[in-house]
Each structure stands twice: as structure tokens, then as C-alpha cells.
Design a protein around this motif. Structure first.
Motif, mmCIF file in Angstrom:
data_model
loop_
_atom_site.group_PDB
_atom_site.id
_atom_site.type_symbol
_atom_site.label_atom_id
_atom_site.label_comp_id
_atom_site.label_asym_id
_atom_site.label_seq_id
_atom_site.Cartn_x
_atom_site.Cartn_y
_atom_site.Cartn_z
ATOM 1 N N ASP A 216 0.836 -1.187 0.000
ATOM 2 C CA ASP A 216 0.000 0.000 0.000
ATOM 3 C C ASP A 216 0.880 1.249 0.000
ATOM 4 O O ASP A 216 1.400 1.653 1.021
ATOM 5 C CB ASP A 216 -0.903 -0.017 1.235
ATOM 6 C CG ASP A 216 -1.913 1.116 1.257
ATOM 7 O OD1 ASP A 216 -2.181 1.681 0.183
ATOM 8 O OD2 ASP A 216 -2.414 1.420 2.355
ATOM 9 N N SER A 217 1.157 1.830 -1.141
ATOM 10 C CA SER A 217 0.534 1.598 -2.432
ATOM 11 C C SER A 217 1.613 1.506 -3.498
ATOM 12 O O SER A 217 2.785 1.773 -3.226
ATOM 13 C CB SER A 217 -0.407 2.762 -2.758
ATOM 14 O OG SER A 217 0.379 3.927 -2.963
ATOM 15 N N ILE A 218 1.173 1.183 -4.717
ATOM 16 C CA ILE A 218 2.091 1.143 -5.851
ATOM 17 C C ILE A 218 2.580 2.546 -6.197
ATOM 18 O O ILE A 218 3.675 2.722 -6.724
ATOM 19 C CB ILE A 218 1.421 0.482 -7.075
ATOM 20 C CG1 ILE A 218 1.026 -0.953 -6.731
ATOM 21 C CG2 ILE A 218 2.350 0.471 -8.280
ATOM 22 C CD1 ILE A 218 2.174 -1.848 -6.326
ATOM 23 N N ASN A 219 1.779 3.569 -5.870
ATOM 24 C CA ASN A 219 2.222 4.948 -6.095
ATOM 25 C C ASN A 219 3.500 5.222 -5.307
ATOM 26 O O ASN A 219 4.435 5.855 -5.816
ATOM 27 C CB ASN A 219 1.142 5.934 -5.656
ATOM 28 C CG ASN A 219 -0.181 5.680 -6.345
ATOM 29 O OD1 ASN A 219 -0.829 4.674 -6.077
ATOM 30 N ND2 ASN A 219 -0.576 6.577 -7.228
ATOM 31 N N GLY A 220 3.558 4.756 -4.064
ATOM 32 C CA GLY A 220 4.761 4.916 -3.259
ATOM 33 C C GLY A 220 5.905 4.075 -3.775
ATOM 34 O O GLY A 220 7.064 4.497 -3.754
ATOM 35 N N TYR A 221 5.581 2.885 -4.247
ATOM 36 C CA TYR A 221 6.619 2.014 -4.802
ATOM 37 C C TYR A 221 7.217 2.633 -6.063
ATOM 38 O O TYR A 221 8.409 2.521 -6.322
ATOM 39 C CB TYR A 221 6.005 0.647 -5.108
ATOM 40 C CG TYR A 221 7.005 -0.415 -5.507
ATOM 41 C CD1 TYR A 221 7.991 -0.823 -4.620
ATOM 42 C CD2 TYR A 221 6.956 -1.017 -6.760
ATOM 43 C CE1 TYR A 221 8.902 -1.808 -4.973
ATOM 44 C CE2 TYR A 221 7.851 -1.990 -7.121
ATOM 45 C CZ TYR A 221 8.821 -2.386 -6.220
ATOM 46 O OH TYR A 221 9.717 -3.347 -6.572
ATOM 47 N N GLN A 222 6.354 3.325 -6.831
ATOM 48 C CA GLN A 222 6.842 3.975 -8.042
ATOM 49 C C GLN A 222 7.825 5.096 -7.699
ATOM 50 O O GLN A 222 8.766 5.365 -8.451
ATOM 51 C CB GLN A 222 5.678 4.547 -8.844
ATOM 52 C CG GLN A 222 6.105 5.146 -10.186
ATOM 53 C CD GLN A 222 4.974 5.859 -10.887
ATOM 54 O OE1 GLN A 222 4.045 6.334 -10.245
ATOM 55 N NE2 GLN A 222 5.023 5.911 -12.204
ATOM 56 N N ALA A 223 7.610 5.748 -6.564
ATOM 57 C CA ALA A 223 8.526 6.809 -6.147
ATOM 58 C C ALA A 223 9.929 6.264 -5.903
ATOM 59 O O ALA A 223 10.918 6.973 -6.069
ATOM 60 C CB ALA A 223 8.000 7.478 -4.879
ATOM 61 N N ALA A 224 10.022 4.984 -5.505
ATOM 62 C CA ALA A 224 11.326 4.360 -5.305
ATOM 63 C C ALA A 224 11.971 4.000 -6.631
ATOM 64 O O ALA A 224 13.171 3.740 -6.694
ATOM 65 C CB ALA A 224 11.181 3.095 -4.446
ATOM 66 N N MET A 225 11.172 3.959 -7.695
ATOM 67 C CA MET A 225 11.694 3.643 -9.020
ATOM 68 C C MET A 225 10.990 4.500 -10.049
ATOM 69 O O MET A 225 9.919 4.148 -10.544
ATOM 70 C CB MET A 225 11.478 2.156 -9.345
ATOM 71 C CG MET A 225 11.806 1.795 -10.778
ATOM 72 S SD MET A 225 12.107 0.054 -11.007
ATOM 73 C CE MET A 225 13.597 -0.157 -10.097
ATOM 74 N N PRO A 226 11.544 5.668 -10.350
ATOM 75 C CA PRO A 226 10.878 6.591 -11.274
ATOM 76 C C PRO A 226 10.694 6.044 -12.684
ATOM 77 O O PRO A 226 9.804 6.484 -13.389
ATOM 78 C CB PRO A 226 11.807 7.813 -11.275
ATOM 79 C CG PRO A 226 12.638 7.682 -10.039
ATOM 80 C CD PRO A 226 12.782 6.214 -9.818
#
Length: 500
Positions: free
Chosen positions: A369-379
Motif C-alpha cells: 500500500d501503495s504502488i504509487n509509493g513504490y513507483q517513487a522508489a523507481m521513477p
């Protein structure tokens, strides 16, 4: 009796679990390896762990330094909590006082010629005296500068290589790439080449990664692998390859403990499948994932929550107001909750954490929770999708049920997700706001389920102090998913408690 084949296959472990995994056990004994990387990437730390691993096995380890002083090495080791007094022999090739000695300064001859010969002589002398089985030479930049020409440099490296072969020593050469970075002389001579890299994102901590560029006669795990340098040393996180992990498990249907939600899902969610909960902010995506996690704990199973976006104290308070006491469940030991800082954690390390939970903790329900945060770790979106593909496939093969949330942009009407991973998920749960009878309401529907049948209806739901309440299908409305529906039937199918 040990055969020659057994001796060839024997490996010298580096003392770094993840790096040994990438190298299929470690470095082949009796060979020369190159560890290269710009200053600050962690070469010295890796080298010290390699020598300490040998010392723990009763091997003799030798660190030959041309760049750092012995005092600097020992101070660096102490910062990691290591005492090198008895574990490693350190030889400082050019003591600082010799640099100021007038007797060592040549005026008529090229000093580099004499210095190179003297340096090589000192290296061979200390090896004769110590007779090590593991050797580190730090660094090649000094030898390259003394050699001055590519030909002399190559001859010198070959001489060092053939000399150590006689002692059956495993040699690790360090290169900081500060001179002639395009020179591949040592690449062709070395048995294997390992490169360390450091990347600096626009925001957040630096990211480090390692890659094995060459390893003669040995299969290794290719590509880049994330690693970090912590107080206790280097930690490498091998790139997750889902194809390497296969295990049998009993496929079951997991209930959410909410009959209406189970009816929407055709009975529930299957083990070994992934579910994506999609919707705008505030629709209850986290709540639905928590409902499945708490249901798993109630069944006596273990679950893990990886929270990117919300501070844990606020999450605990918010869920408690809806009848879910996460702290009490955490205290039982069956619910693992981890706060993930996307600015500090690399995607490889996150995958490693999830894998540890599933493999070592026996966890069968995973919430991201959530993929939005996971995306921040990998732009980079393409890399994110590849990471998610491997992680989800791995979790599916381990029999875990995975729940992911994605916040879409906007509140009503046509909305876009920051990254489209709907095709990766086995089940997609869609949440929406809509307006009816002067109020903003919420609707849920299932738009995809690979593992079985599901309802094609749209149901209203309400979030209150008792958690989530789901009503009957909204058969009397048209256009609910667009946000402003048209009433077509007689009477109101809306939840009665919401009707004024």
C-alpha cells in the motif's frame, strides 16, 4: 582424498551472502579477480569482508595497500565494528615517511621505473613472508601511474597474476577508475570482473548497485543488483528471478469475512493470486486490503503489510476507528507491519524484504500500500513494471495472496492511474465515487478475475465505525462509474442508512 575436480569447483566465499548468491558460491580459488568502481562505491568494505570471511575459516589473509594507510584502514574497519588486529595482515606498501626521504628521490633516472620495480619487489617479499591464501591489492591506479605505458602495465599485471598462481592464492585487485577508465587491460587478464556503481537520484539517498561483468567458466546471475552499505558492512540484494522459485501449494478460496464482498468476488480471493484495488483517494483502497489481512490472521495465518504512503501511527488510529485494531493483531505475531520509506529504500531491497517475509516468516497474505509509493522508489516506469512482474510471479508461485493499491488521479469521471499494472494482476477491484440523492457515495465492482467467475454488478458501499458495509447491486442506476448516474427504476436500491 580430494580430487582435482573438487579443488577446481571449490569457492572462496566473499562473506556477503547476496554477493555469493550472484557469484554462485563465491570466487574460484587460485584465480585473480578485479573489483572496480569509483571512489565511495564500497570496494574497500567488500575487500575487508572477503578477507575476514577467509580468516574465519582459518585462512591467512593479506591486505596490500598502496593508497590508504594502515591506520585509515583500521579506522574504517572500526566504523563497521570490525577489529582487524588478529584477522588480517595489512601491508602498507609506501609508508608516508619514505615519500619525504631525499634518498628515495631520483634525479638522473626515471623514478617511475625504479618505483615500479621496488613496489613489485615489496609485494613479492611480503607474500613470501606471510604466505596468504587470500590477497587484496588496493589499488591498481597507483600501479598504472607507475607503469606509465599500457604495455608495461599489462606486463606488470601478468607478472602479479603468474606469481600468485604458484601460491594458489585468490587475489582481489581493486581499481578506483580514476585513471584511464577505458583501459580494459585487467579485464582481459582477470578471471572475473565485478563492478560497483553509485547513482544519485534527484531526491533521496544514493543508490548503489553491483554487476558481474565477467566470470570465466562459471554461470552467474547477470544484470544489476542493488546493495547498501550499513554499519555491519555491505548487504547485496540479488535481482529476483521468479522462474527460479517453484513450490507446490494447495489452492484455496480466501474469504474477506464480508458476505457481499465475497459474492462480488465469486466466493473470495484464491491463494497464489494477486489483486489490484484501484480507485481515487479516499475510496477505501487501504481498508479493503486490511480487511483481507485481518481475515487471514483470524484464520490463524500470517500476513504482512508494507506501507509506503501513510505514517503508521495515523494508520493505526484510522483503522481502529473502523473497528480494526492493527496494533493488537501485530502483538499476536501473526501480522507484520513495515513502514517503507521510498526515498531511502531501493526496489531491490524492497523485493528482498518481501521475499524474506514469505520464505522465512511463512506469510501467506501480502499487502503493498501503495504502488504509487513504490513507483517513487523507481521513477522509471518500465523498470517498475518488470520489478512488479517478477515480484508478483514469485509471490504467486509461493502460494501467497497479494493485495496492491493504486490511487488514480481525479475524483469522478475519467481517471488515469500513474502506472498501468492492471494486466499483471489476477483480480482488479474498482472503486468509484458517484452522486445520488444529493450525496457523494461510493461504488465497488470487479472488472477482472482470472481465477474464476465473479459478479458483473456494481454495488454501493459505506465506510463507518463498523468498517465496510456493502449493499445490493445498483440495478436501478445507469452511469454509476461515470460519477453522475441516471435513475431508471422504481424505489431506491441505495443503502438505507444513507437515505435522508
Amino acid at each position: 582424498m580430494t580430487t582435482s575436480n573438487e579443488l577446481i569447483s571449490e569457492k572462496a566465499a566473499t562473506g556477503i551472502e547476496g554477493l555469493d548468491d550472484i557469484l554462485s558460491g563465491g570466487l574460484s580459488r587460485g584465480h585473480l579477480f578485479l573489483l572496480e568502481g569509483e571512489p565511495g562505491t564500497g570496494k574497500t568494505t567488500v575487500a575487508l569482508q572477503f578477507l575476514q570471511a577467509g580468516a574465519k575459516n582459518g585462512e591467512t589473509s593479506l591486505y596490500i595497500t598502496l593508497s590508504e594507510t594502515e591506520r585509515e584502514l583500521r579506522q574504517g574497519a572500526k566504523s563497521h565494528g570490525w577489529d582487524l588486529v588478529d584477522a588480517i595482515n595489512i601491508f602498507e606498501l609506501t609508508p608516508p615517511e619514505n615519500l619525504l626521504d631525499a634518498d628515495h628521490q631520483q634525479s638522473l633516472l626515471y623514478s617511475s621505473d625504479l618505483e615500479l620495480g621496488e613496489a613489485t619487489k615489496q609485494i613479492f617479499e611480503v607474500v613470501e613472508r606471510v604466505k596468504p591464501t587470500r590477497v587484496v591489492i588496493d589499488s591498481l591506479s597507483e600501479i598504472r601511474l607507475l607503469a606509465q605505458s599500457s604495455l608495461r602495465y599489462r606486463r606488470q599485471i601478468l607478472a602479479i597474476k603468474h606469481y600468485f598462481v604458484r601460491y594458489d592464492a585468490t587475489v582481489l585487485l581493486l581499481d578506483d577508475l580514476t585513471t584511464e577508465s577505458l583501459d580494459k587491460t585487467v579485464h582481459s587478464v582477470a578471471h572475473g570482473v565485478i563492478r560497483l556503481e553509485e547513482l544519485t537520484p534527484a531526491y533521496g539517498a544514493e543508490r548503489r548497485r553491483v554487476r558481474v561483468m565477467k566470470y570465466r567458466g562459471q554461470k552467474y546471475r547477470g544484470g544489476f543488483h542493488d546493495f547498501t552499505i550499513l554499519e555491519d558492512g555491505v548487504h547485496v540484494f540479488p535481482r529476483l528471478v521468479a522462474a527460479e522459485h517453484r513450490s507446490g501449494y494447495l489452492r484455496q478460496t480466501l474469504s474477506s469475512a464480508i458476505p457481499e464482498l465475497d459474492a462480488l468476488l465469486g466466493g473470495g480471493i484464491e491463494t497464489g493470486s494477486s489483486s489490484l484495488i484501484l480507485g481515487p483517494a479516499g475510496t477505501g483502497k487501504s481498508l479493503i486490503s486490511m480487511i483481507f489481512a485481518t481475515a487471514a490472521v483470524a484464520r490463524g495465518e500470517k500476513a504482512a503489510l508494507f506501507i509506503f504512503d501513510e505514517e503508521l501511527g495515523l494508520l493505526f488510529e484510522r483503522m481502529k476507528n473502523m473497528g480494526i485494531d492493527l496494533q493488537a493483531l501485530q502483538a499476536t505475531g501473526n501480522l507484520l507491519i513495515e513502514q517503507v520509506d521510498a526515498a531511502e529504500l531501493s526496489p531491490g531491497e524492497f523485493s528482498h524484504r518481501v521475499r524474506r517475509c514469505v520464505d522465512d516468516g511463512g506469510i501467506k497474505t501480502v499487502v503493498i500500500d501503495s504502488i504509487n509509493g513504490y513507483q517513487a522508489a523507481m521513477p522509471e516506469e518500465n523498470a517498475l513494471i518488470l520489478h512488479m512482474h517478477e515480484l508478483l510471479l514469485y509471490l504467486n508461485r509461493r502460494g501467497a495472496a497479494t493485495f496492491m493499491t493504486v490511487a488514480q488521479h481525479g475524483l469522478v469521471g475519467d481517471m488515469q492511474a500513474p502506472v498501468d499494472i492492471t494486466y499483471l494482476a489476477d483480480t482488479v477491484i474498482l472503486l468509484r465515487y458517484f452522486e445520488a440523492l444529493g450525496k457523494v457515495r461510493r461504488a465497488v465492482s470487479i472488472i477482472k478475475k482470472r481465477t474464476g467467475s465473479h459478479e458483473s454488478t456494481i454495488r454501493e458501499y459505506r465506510i463507518g465505525s463498523q468498517g465496510m458495509t456493502i449493499g445490493e447491486p445498483l440495478e436501478a442506476f445507469q452511469g454509476v462509474l461515470r460519477g453522475v448516474p441516471t435513475y431508471l427504476g422504481v424505489g431506491s436500491p441505495l443503502l438505507k442508512d444513507d437515505v435522508p
